[in-house]
Design a protein around this motif. Structure first.
Motif, short mmCIF file in Angstrom:
data_model
loop_
_atom_site.label_atom_id
_atom_site.label_comp_id
_atom_site.label_asym_id
_atom_site.label_seq_id
_atom_site.Cartn_x
_atom_site.Cartn_y
_atom_site.Cartn_z
N VAL A 171 0.86 -1.19 0.00
CA VAL A 171 0.00 0.00 0.00
C VAL A 171 0.89 1.23 0.00
O VAL A 171 1.80 1.35 0.83
CB VAL A 171 -0.93 0.04 1.23
N VAL A 172 0.64 2.16 -0.93
CA VAL A 172 1.36 3.43 -0.99
C VAL A 172 0.34 4.56 -0.96
O VAL A 172 -0.59 4.59 -1.76
CB VAL A 172 2.22 3.55 -2.27
N VAL A 173 0.54 5.50 -0.02
CA VAL A 173 -0.33 6.68 0.07
C VAL A 173 0.55 7.92 -0.01
O VAL A 173 1.47 8.08 0.80
CB VAL A 173 -1.14 6.69 1.39
N SER A 174 0.26 8.79 -0.97
CA SER A 174 0.97 10.05 -1.13
C SER A 174 -0.03 11.19 -0.97
O SER A 174 -0.96 11.33 -1.76
CB SER A 174 1.64 10.12 -2.50
N LYS A 175 0.18 12.00 0.07
CA LYS A 175 -0.74 13.11 0.36
C LYS A 175 0.01 14.43 0.35
O LYS A 175 0.82 14.71 1.23
CB LYS A 175 -1.41 12.91 1.72
N GLY A 176 -0.26 15.23 -0.68
CA GLY A 176 0.35 16.56 -0.74
C GLY A 176 1.86 16.53 -0.85
O GLY A 176 2.54 17.37 -0.27
N THR A 177 2.40 15.58 -1.60
CA THR A 177 3.84 15.42 -1.69
C THR A 177 4.32 15.59 -3.13
O THR A 177 3.53 15.64 -4.07
CB THR A 177 4.27 14.03 -1.18
N THR A 178 5.65 15.66 -3.28
CA THR A 178 6.27 15.79 -4.59
C THR A 178 7.24 14.62 -4.80
O THR A 178 8.08 14.35 -3.93
CB THR A 178 7.05 17.12 -4.70
N ALA A 179 7.11 13.94 -5.94
CA ALA A 179 8.02 12.85 -6.30
C ALA A 179 8.02 12.71 -7.82
O ALA A 179 7.09 13.16 -8.50
CB ALA A 179 7.60 11.54 -5.66
N LYS A 180 9.06 12.08 -8.37
CA LYS A 180 9.11 11.88 -9.82
C LYS A 180 8.20 10.74 -10.26
O LYS A 180 7.55 10.82 -11.30
CB LYS A 180 10.56 11.60 -10.25
N ASN A 181 8.17 9.66 -9.48
CA ASN A 181 7.36 8.49 -9.81
C ASN A 181 6.84 7.84 -8.54
O ASN A 181 7.46 7.93 -7.48
CB ASN A 181 8.19 7.45 -10.58
N VAL A 182 5.70 7.14 -8.68
CA VAL A 182 5.16 6.34 -7.59
C VAL A 182 4.80 4.97 -8.16
O VAL A 182 4.10 4.87 -9.17
CB VAL A 182 3.90 6.98 -6.98
N PHE A 183 5.28 3.90 -7.50
CA PHE A 183 5.02 2.53 -7.93
C PHE A 183 4.42 1.73 -6.77
O PHE A 183 4.95 1.76 -5.66
CB PHE A 183 6.31 1.84 -8.37
N GLY A 184 3.37 1.01 -7.05
CA GLY A 184 2.82 0.11 -6.05
C GLY A 184 3.73 -1.08 -5.83
O GLY A 184 3.79 -1.63 -4.72
N GLY A 185 4.45 -1.49 -6.85
CA GLY A 185 5.37 -2.62 -6.77
C GLY A 185 6.78 -2.19 -6.43
O GLY A 185 7.00 -1.12 -5.87
N GLY A 186 7.75 -3.04 -6.79
CA GLY A 186 9.14 -2.78 -6.45
C GLY A 186 9.99 -2.47 -7.66
O GLY A 186 9.51 -2.42 -8.81
N ASP A 187 11.27 -2.26 -7.41
CA ASP A 187 12.27 -2.05 -8.44
C ASP A 187 13.04 -3.36 -8.59
O ASP A 187 13.87 -3.70 -7.75
CB ASP A 187 13.20 -0.91 -8.02
N LEU A 188 12.72 -4.12 -9.61
CA LEU A 188 13.28 -5.46 -9.83
C LEU A 188 12.91 -6.41 -8.69
O LEU A 188 13.66 -7.32 -8.35
CB LEU A 188 14.81 -5.40 -9.97
#
Length: 204
Positions: A171-188
């Motif tokens: 579970v990923v929750v982003s509230k009022g934030t700044t990022a380049k990318n958001v992924f529910g999964g992983g990196d490799l």
């Protein structure tokens, strides 16, 4: 959270306030050799939960791991970064597993690893899972703004791990934030069940 090459039968807790954790690199390999924070041990298992609280304008130039360094945690991990800064954040460990059965968080979700970032800056990435270290249950990542202080992530937010699987739900929750990318999964890294991403009033 504990000493090198030794096990802890109970839980560990790490609190850092208004401090500067300075990093350096190996001149030969270029790898970060200090400046990191671990909830677990250095090649020594923790048999219960780990907790990290980093607050009050602390700056961690390296990486924050909820788990251990080449060491398993047979419990749940929790990392909270509040009004502070870190290079990267992992809910899990570095080449060490998190084997927790899950703990109820503030949002009533049950997770083995929980990462909460409030009004803080992460230079690189945020992972709910580990770095080459598996999580056997669920992961939960919350990145949120407090009042007018925006949380920023220099690169990406991942619910999963880096080159490491999550054998549960992310579970990923982003509230009022700044990022380049958001992924529910992983990196490799695989997620064996479900992923959930909630983005609210954020700049991605």
């Amino acid at each position: 959270g504990k000493g090198a090459n030794a096990s802890v039968g109970g839980s560990t807790s790490v609190s850092i306030e208004n401090s500067n954790i300075v990093s350096s690199t190996d001149e030969t390999t270029g790898e970060l050799i200090n400046g990191n924070v671990f909830g677990g041990g250095d090649q020594g298992k923790v048999f219960a939960d780990t907790l990290i609280n980093i607050t009050e304008n602390t700056k961690v130039e390296g990486i924050v791991y909820g788990g251990g360094n080449r060491a398993d945690v047979d419990g749940n991990t929790s990392v909270a970064l509040d009004s502070s800064e870190a290079g990267s954040v992992f809910g899990g460990g570095n080449a060490g597993k998190v084997n927790g059965t899950g703990k109820v968080g503030n949002d009533n979700t049950i997770s083995s690893t929980a990462v909460s970032i409030y009004a803080s800056k992460v230079q690189n990435d945020v992972f709910g899972g580990g770095n080459e270290g598996e999580v056997t249950g669920n992961t939960n990542v919350l990145v949120s703004t407090i009042t007018d202080t925006i949380s920023t992530v220099g690169n990406a937010i991942y619910g999963g791990g880096k080159a490491a699987n999550v054998n549960g739900t992310t579970v990923v929750v982003s509230k009022g934030t700044t990022a380049k990318n958001v992924f529910g999964g992983g990196d490799l890294g695989q997620v064996t069940t479900n992923t959930k991403v909630l983005i609210d009033n954020s700049e991605i």
